[in-house]
Design a protein around this motif. Structure first.
Motif, PDB file in Angstrom:
ATOM      1  N   ASP A   2       1.001  -1.329   0.059  1.00  0.00           N
ATOM      2  CA  ASP A   2      -0.156   0.283  -0.249  1.00  0.00           C
ATOM      3  C   ASP A   2       1.068   1.388  -0.018  1.00  0.00           C
ATOM      4  O   ASP A   2       2.151   1.310   0.200  1.00  0.00           O
ATOM      5  CB  ASP A   2      -1.054  -0.047   1.150  1.00  0.00           C
ATOM      6  CG  ASP A   2      -0.335   0.157   2.568  1.00  0.00           C
ATOM      7  OD1 ASP A   2       1.006  -0.211   2.633  1.00  0.00           O
ATOM      8  OD2 ASP A   2      -0.973   0.350   3.471  1.00  0.00           O
ATOM      9  N   GLY A   3       0.128   2.421  -0.141  1.00  0.00           N
ATOM     10  CA  GLY A   3       1.081   3.787  -0.307  1.00  0.00           C
ATOM     11  C   GLY A   3       1.747   4.069   1.099  1.00  0.00           C
ATOM     12  O   GLY A   3       2.960   4.476   0.709  1.00  0.00           O
ATOM     13  N   PHE A   4       1.265   3.782   2.152  1.00  0.00           N
ATOM     14  CA  PHE A   4       2.204   3.986   3.301  1.00  0.00           C
ATOM     15  C   PHE A   4       3.467   3.191   3.361  1.00  0.00           C
ATOM     16  O   PHE A   4       4.541   3.625   3.944  1.00  0.00           O
ATOM     17  CB  PHE A   4       1.212   3.771   4.391  1.00  0.00           C
ATOM     18  CG  PHE A   4       0.214   4.876   4.820  1.00  0.00           C
ATOM     19  CD1 PHE A   4       0.527   6.282   4.988  1.00  0.00           C
ATOM     20  CD2 PHE A   4      -1.019   4.603   4.884  1.00  0.00           C
ATOM     21  CE1 PHE A   4      -0.356   7.244   5.261  1.00  0.00           C
ATOM     22  CE2 PHE A   4      -1.868   5.612   5.105  1.00  0.00           C
ATOM     23  CZ  PHE A   4      -1.637   6.734   5.355  1.00  0.00           C
ATOM     24  N   TYR A   9       9.259   2.907   2.924  1.00  0.00           N
ATOM     25  CA  TYR A   9      10.410   2.117   2.173  1.00  0.00           C
ATOM     26  C   TYR A   9      11.379   3.315   1.638  1.00  0.00           C
ATOM     27  O   TYR A   9      12.680   3.263   1.422  1.00  0.00           O
ATOM     28  CB  TYR A   9      10.106   1.010   1.299  1.00  0.00           C
ATOM     29  CG  TYR A   9       9.871  -0.313   1.818  1.00  0.00           C
ATOM     30  CD1 TYR A   9      10.770  -0.872   2.883  1.00  0.00           C
ATOM     31  CD2 TYR A   9       8.605  -0.898   1.489  1.00  0.00           C
ATOM     32  CE1 TYR A   9      10.381  -1.864   3.608  1.00  0.00           C
ATOM     33  CE2 TYR A   9       8.338  -2.222   2.247  1.00  0.00           C
ATOM     34  CZ  TYR A   9       9.242  -2.592   3.223  1.00  0.00           C
ATOM     35  OH  TYR A   9       9.019  -3.690   3.760  1.00  0.00           O
ATOM     36  N   ALA A  10      10.533   4.235   1.009  1.00  0.00           N
ATOM     37  CA  ALA A  10      11.153   5.429   0.288  1.00  0.00           C
ATOM     38  C   ALA A  10      12.197   6.153   1.280  1.00  0.00           C
ATOM     39  O   ALA A  10      13.188   6.431   1.039  1.00  0.00           O
ATOM     40  CB  ALA A  10      10.415   6.212  -0.550  1.00  0.00           C
ATOM     41  N   CYS A  11      11.553   6.460   2.688  1.00  0.00           N
ATOM     42  CA  CYS A  11      12.045   7.271   3.398  1.00  0.00           C
ATOM     43  C   CYS A  11      13.320   6.578   4.085  1.00  0.00           C
ATOM     44  O   CYS A  11      14.370   7.142   4.155  1.00  0.00           O
ATOM     45  CB  CYS A  11      11.241   7.562   4.532  1.00  0.00           C
ATOM     46  SG  CYS A  11      10.028   8.807   4.300  1.00  0.00           S
ATOM     47  N   LEU A  12      13.286   5.300   4.324  1.00  0.00           N
ATOM     48  CA  LEU A  12      14.405   4.586   4.696  1.00  0.00           C
ATOM     49  C   LEU A  12      15.514   4.465   3.946  1.00  0.00           C
ATOM     50  O   LEU A  12      16.530   4.241   3.999  1.00  0.00           O
ATOM     51  CB  LEU A  12      13.935   3.031   5.186  1.00  0.00           C
ATOM     52  CG  LEU A  12      12.985   2.830   6.527  1.00  0.00           C
ATOM     53  CD1 LEU A  12      12.463   1.455   6.636  1.00  0.00           C
ATOM     54  CD2 LEU A  12      13.914   3.387   7.845  1.00  0.00           C
ATOM     55  N   GLY A  13      15.055   4.282   2.555  1.00  0.00           N
ATOM     56  CA  GLY A  13      16.119   4.274   1.572  1.00  0.00           C
ATOM     57  C   GLY A  13      16.944   5.448   1.395  1.00  0.00           C
ATOM     58  O   GLY A  13      17.949   5.152   1.276  1.00  0.00           O
ATOM     59  N   LEU A  14      16.055   6.411   1.504  1.00  0.00           N
ATOM     60  CA  LEU A  14      16.797   7.822   1.581  1.00  0.00           C
ATOM     61  C   LEU A  14      17.651   8.185   2.489  1.00  0.00           C
ATOM     62  O   LEU A  14      18.962   8.494   2.680  1.00  0.00           O
ATOM     63  CB  LEU A  14      15.699   8.935   1.439  1.00  0.00           C
ATOM     64  CG  LEU A  14      16.333  10.503   1.283  1.00  0.00           C
ATOM     65  CD1 LEU A  14      17.157  10.526  -0.053  1.00  0.00           C
ATOM     66  CD2 LEU A  14      15.021  11.433   1.333  1.00  0.00           C
ATOM     67  N   LEU A  15      17.335   7.706   3.847  1.00  0.00           N
ATOM     68  CA  LEU A  15      17.888   7.968   4.887  1.00  0.00           C
ATOM     69  C   LEU A  15      19.459   6.834   4.841  1.00  0.00           C
ATOM     70  O   LEU A  15      20.221   7.453   5.297  1.00  0.00           O
ATOM     71  CB  LEU A  15      17.188   7.363   6.218  1.00  0.00           C
ATOM     72  CG  LEU A  15      18.075   7.369   7.447  1.00  0.00           C
ATOM     73  CD1 LEU A  15      18.299   8.940   7.792  1.00  0.00           C
ATOM     74  CD2 LEU A  15      17.124   6.774   8.606  1.00  0.00           C
ATOM     75  N   ALA A  16      19.190   5.622   4.229  1.00  0.00           N
ATOM     76  CA  ALA A  16      20.499   5.152   4.181  1.00  0.00           C
ATOM     77  C   ALA A  16      21.442   5.448   3.299  1.00  0.00           C
ATOM     78  O   ALA A  16      22.446   5.468   3.521  1.00  0.00           O
ATOM     79  CB  ALA A  16      19.949   3.331   3.587  1.00  0.00           C
ATOM     80  N   LEU A  17      20.933   6.181   2.055  1.00  0.00           N
ATOM     81  CA  LEU A  17      21.826   6.842   1.065  1.00  0.00           C
ATOM     82  C   LEU A  17      22.585   7.943   1.611  1.00  0.00           C
ATOM     83  O   LEU A  17      23.613   8.082   1.599  1.00  0.00           O
ATOM     84  CB  LEU A  17      21.157   7.054  -0.137  1.00  0.00           C
ATOM     85  CG  LEU A  17      20.636   6.232  -1.106  1.00  0.00           C
ATOM     86  CD1 LEU A  17      19.886   6.618  -2.133  1.00  0.00           C
ATOM     87  CD2 LEU A  17      21.741   5.290  -1.516  1.00  0.00           C
ATOM     88  N   VAL A  18      21.785   8.647   2.539  1.00  0.00           N
ATOM     89  CA  VAL A  18      22.452   9.822   3.127  1.00  0.00           C
ATOM     90  C   VAL A  18      23.246   9.446   4.213  1.00  0.00           C
ATOM     91  O   VAL A  18      24.459   9.998   4.345  1.00  0.00           O
ATOM     92  CB  VAL A  18      21.254  10.791   3.987  1.00  0.00           C
ATOM     93  CG1 VAL A  18      21.949  11.998   4.849  1.00  0.00           C
ATOM     94  CG2 VAL A  18      20.356  11.400   2.635  1.00  0.00           C
ATOM     95  N   TYR A  19      23.139   8.252   5.014  1.00  0.00           N
ATOM     96  CA  TYR A  19      24.035   7.668   6.223  1.00  0.00           C
ATOM     97  C   TYR A  19      25.180   7.265   5.425  1.00  0.00           C
ATOM     98  O   TYR A  19      26.497   7.675   5.744  1.00  0.00           O
ATOM     99  CB  TYR A  19      23.288   6.822   7.013  1.00  0.00           C
ATOM    100  CG  TYR A  19      23.992   6.410   7.918  1.00  0.00           C
ATOM    101  CD1 TYR A  19      24.296   6.986   9.074  1.00  0.00           C
ATOM    102  CD2 TYR A  19      24.680   5.166   7.712  1.00  0.00           C
ATOM    103  CE1 TYR A  19      25.187   6.728  10.101  1.00  0.00           C
ATOM    104  CE2 TYR A  19      25.584   4.728   8.976  1.00  0.00           C
ATOM    105  CZ  TYR A  19      25.729   5.358  10.082  1.00  0.00           C
ATOM    106  OH  TYR A  19      26.361   4.832  10.980  1.00  0.00           O
ATOM    107  N   LEU A  20      25.305   6.550   4.264  1.00  0.00           N
ATOM    108  CA  LEU A  20      26.154   6.029   3.281  1.00  0.00           C
ATOM    109  C   LEU A  20      27.132   7.132   3.067  1.00  0.00           C
ATOM    110  O   LEU A  20      28.062   7.181   3.022  1.00  0.00           O
ATOM    111  CB  LEU A  20      25.852   5.195   2.598  1.00  0.00           C
ATOM    112  CG  LEU A  20      26.717   4.583   1.819  1.00  0.00           C
ATOM    113  CD1 LEU A  20      27.680   3.395   2.265  1.00  0.00           C
ATOM    114  CD2 LEU A  20      26.313   3.699   0.495  1.00  0.00           C
ATOM    115  N   GLY A  21      26.537   8.065   2.502  1.00  0.00           N
ATOM    116  CA  GLY A  21      27.241   9.132   1.853  1.00  0.00           C
ATOM    117  C   GLY A  21      28.069   9.975   2.881  1.00  0.00           C
ATOM    118  O   GLY A  21      29.303  10.456   2.785  1.00  0.00           O
TER     119      GLY A  21
END
Length: 70
Positions: A2-4, A9-21
């Motif tokens: 569903d949308g939520f 998942y999009a928020c967690l993916g973005l957070l993971a990319l920022v953290y990795l950077g």
């Protein structure tokens, strides 16, 4: 899915990319000793790619998740 769940998942993916950077910036900022951290990141990344590839190719797990009642 569903949308939520997609938003989560999009928020967690973005957070993971920022953290990795940020982690990569820190590794290169502490240059000679940071190479140890870079080797660790490469090792974890390689294992993650291996596990993800094995999961995507495993038809038995797909059958189990689709057909077995939970």
């Amino acid at each position: 899915m569903d949308g939520f769940e997609k938003i989560g998942y999009a928020c967690l993916g973005l957070l993971a990319l920022v953290y990795l950077g940020a982690l990569l910036v820190g590794v290169f900022a502490a240059f000679p000793f940071g190479l140890l951290g870079l080797i660790g990141l490469i090792g974890i990344g390689a294992l993650f790619i291996k596990v993800l590839g094995e999961r995507l190719r495993n038809k038995e797990d797909d059958y189990y998740s689709d057909n077995v009642d939970q």
